[in-house]
Scaffold this active site. Sequence first.
Site, PDB file in Angstrom:
ATOM      1  N   GLU A 307     -69.720  21.074  42.757  1.00 44.48           N
ATOM      2  CA  GLU A 307     -70.807  21.318  41.809  1.00 44.48           C
ATOM      3  C   GLU A 307     -71.161  22.793  41.722  1.00 44.48           C
ATOM      4  OE1 GLU A 307     -73.098  18.894  39.793  1.00 44.48           O
ATOM      5  OE2 GLU A 307     -72.808  20.909  39.019  1.00 44.48           O
ATOM      6  N   ASP A 311     -70.631  25.452  38.544  1.00 40.80           N
ATOM      7  CA  ASP A 311     -71.778  26.077  37.873  1.00 40.80           C
ATOM      8  C   ASP A 311     -71.679  27.600  37.887  1.00 40.80           C
ATOM      9  OD1 ASP A 311     -72.740  23.512  37.587  1.00 40.80           O
ATOM     10  OD2 ASP A 311     -74.218  23.669  39.195  1.00 40.80           O
ATOM     11  N   SER A 556     -72.440  18.484  34.087  1.00 41.48           N
ATOM     12  CA  SER A 556     -72.595  19.587  35.039  1.00 41.48           C
ATOM     13  C   SER A 556     -71.971  20.861  34.509  1.00 41.48           C
ATOM     14  CB  SER A 556     -71.935  19.248  36.378  1.00 41.48           C
ATOM     15  OG  SER A 556     -72.775  18.493  37.185  1.00 41.48           O
ATOM     16  N   ASP A 599     -72.123  20.533  14.473  1.00 44.48           N
ATOM     17  CA  ASP A 599     -72.434  19.113  14.449  1.00 44.48           C
ATOM     18  C   ASP A 599     -71.256  18.288  14.968  1.00 44.48           C
ATOM     19  OD1 ASP A 599     -73.821  16.813  14.020  1.00 44.48           O
ATOM     20  OD2 ASP A 599     -73.728  16.879  11.820  1.00 44.48           O
ATOM     21  N   ILE A 600     -71.545  17.345  15.860  1.00 47.55           N
ATOM     22  CA  ILE A 600     -70.517  16.461  16.422  1.00 47.55           C
ATOM     23  C   ILE A 600     -70.681  15.095  15.770  1.00 47.55           C
ATOM     24  CG2 ILE A 600     -69.540  15.494  18.526  1.00 47.55           C
ATOM     25  CD1 ILE A 600     -69.475  18.570  18.358  1.00 47.55           C
ATOM     26  N   GLY A 618     -75.816  15.176  11.905  1.00 56.31           N
ATOM     27  CA  GLY A 618     -77.171  15.499  12.331  1.00 56.31           C
ATOM     28  C   GLY A 618     -77.379  15.159  13.795  1.00 56.31           C
ATOM     29  N   ASP A 620     -78.124  13.090  17.184  1.00 56.58           N
ATOM     30  CA  ASP A 620     -77.864  11.727  17.650  1.00 56.58           C
ATOM     31  C   ASP A 620     -78.046  11.689  19.167  1.00 56.58           C
ATOM     32  OD1 ASP A 620     -75.164  12.353  18.949  1.00 56.58           O
ATOM     33  OD2 ASP A 620     -74.725  12.869  16.867  1.00 56.58           O
TER      34      ASP A 620
END
Length: 641
Positions: A307, A311, A556, A599-600, A618, A620
């Site tokens: 982790e 990061d 993450s 936008d996905i 838009g 979601d």
Amino acid sequence: MLLTHIFLVLSLAISAWGYPSPAPHVRHESRHALPDGWTPIRRALHSTVLPLRIGLAQPNLAEIESLLLDISHPDSPNYGNHWSAAKVAETFRPSQEAIDAVYEWLASGGINASRIKLSKSHGWIEANTTVVEAENLLKTEYHVYRHFPSGAEHIACNMEYHLPEHVAQHVELVTPTLHFDIKIGESTGNLQKRSIRPESGAKLGPSSLGSLTTGSLQSIADDLENCDQRITPACLRALYKFTYVPVATHKNSIGIVEYTPNVYVPSDLDMFFTNFSASQVGERPQLVSIDGGAIQGAQSSFNDNGESNLDLQYAMSLVGKSQPVTLYQAGDFVEGASFNNLLDALDGSFCTFEGGDDPSQDSVYPDTAPGGFQGPEDCGTTKPAFIISTSYSYNEVDLTPAYTARQCAEYAKLGLMGVTVLYSSGDTGVAGRGNLCLFPNGTQSTSGKIFSPKFPSTCPFITSVGATQVSPGAKVTDPESACEQVIFSGGGFSNHFAMPEYQKSTVESFLAKFPPPYPKSIWNATGSRAYPDIAANGANFVVAVDGEFELVFGTSASTPVSAAIFSAVNDARLAIGKKSIGFLNPTIYASSFKGVFNDITNGTNQGCGTQGFTAVPGWDPVTGFGTPNFPKLLEKFLLLP
């Protein structure tokens, strides 16, 4: 004021004579089911001492959303006029009336004044009581609970507790009662990650497909042809058009939060930088040790190092060599730490020595265990960075509404001071951590059918980050999809928090145009906080872990990537004398910011035996508004005051 204190003295005297005044009690908090893995094993001994802590109701808390909107909405004339820490403390300081009411109630229950202590912030009252005294005060029963997967034991009350009606209006919550917010870093696990390697068991870090061969790493540092298979800093810069050289690094700040035993390995940083950012070899994050947080030099395991390595390697490489990155390392290697321990360091009024934490749930320092941190607990010792990125979470159901509300309010206070707080939305789609879903009675199981949201992503005062992917076979210039490799982007609707004003029109439009094809009995359709707010890539990240490169997946990854991009926006604003962007959500949900995210419109976040929600045009509840388009974001934010 004099009359108030005379009344308190009389109340204590009456208590001493054994004539408490009866008062009707009302249920203050309750839970329908225990968190997963916990079972009552015996009644708590009546003589056991409980550090009872009463969180006092904070005035003006009902207005905190409007106060935050006043300085965070792009149309507000006060945009960017962030508050000082002193103003925040004064605005939400509990009243003398609340303090007096609780003191009187404790005295009526036989608690001598010498056992009662008021915190310096006036936010908490601490009373050391026995179990039998607490049971009489709260009209409940205390039991010892055991978490059988780990063997941990915990004292809590039985499903509900009560307060006198005239006291309840002055109290937010009482601990220890119903709360099972067990410390992050214990073997029970409180992260939202899951393993895809069966032999490794339940992992506490992001998911990995294992090590990459040396041959597969040759000449990929600037390779944009295979970003569908391997994400590198170059891929991310291409995806989000992120090219920026910081110019106000002495003013700017970005912080990454890690919870011990999750720590980074310095040699892994250099291994990553050697391949992907050569000028940063030897660079390290600026360590802010919270409650004994330290860096171990030895390689350990993916669970312990994955982790933090992920990061820091991506946050540092994306902001570049000239921008220092702060590492908030919380907890020693014996006790670890909780979200509240982090808030202690950022806000002294939340500290144990002032009655803010619960020693049965949050780590307490000095740590008397062998090898534990012997110094004083960090309380108000850490200045918050302008951007704070955290890749950890709870299942919302594991915490009570009162507990999550009080912690959520602390994030709102950070927003008032100009801090942007980002949290990962989770990796199990509409299911909770561990792929647990809910039954109608609130219990959790992998066979449950009701969606289980994550906290703090459901807090209206943080920015929740979901995950996307470059789909297999796609080019880096093609539109991304919601992440459906290894992990699924966390998203959905809170069971604790109402829908904030800033997202109402957006979310209501989504529900009207794209109504979810599920009965309202399995998702909260009552007008609650919806998440995530935004997204970024979370699949196939090349990460150096314990001397090898691995492919890593998870929100993450999405969260520190987003933090680095918004940190650059801060840098540009600070360079021309403007303020930090602070709480993001009112701005990004405003109509004037339409189109600043990619936008996905493809993919789902399955879980709980369903396909979950679907990414649509838009906003979601899979990828929020989508992924950052840095040039457009920068242009819009530079136009704001």
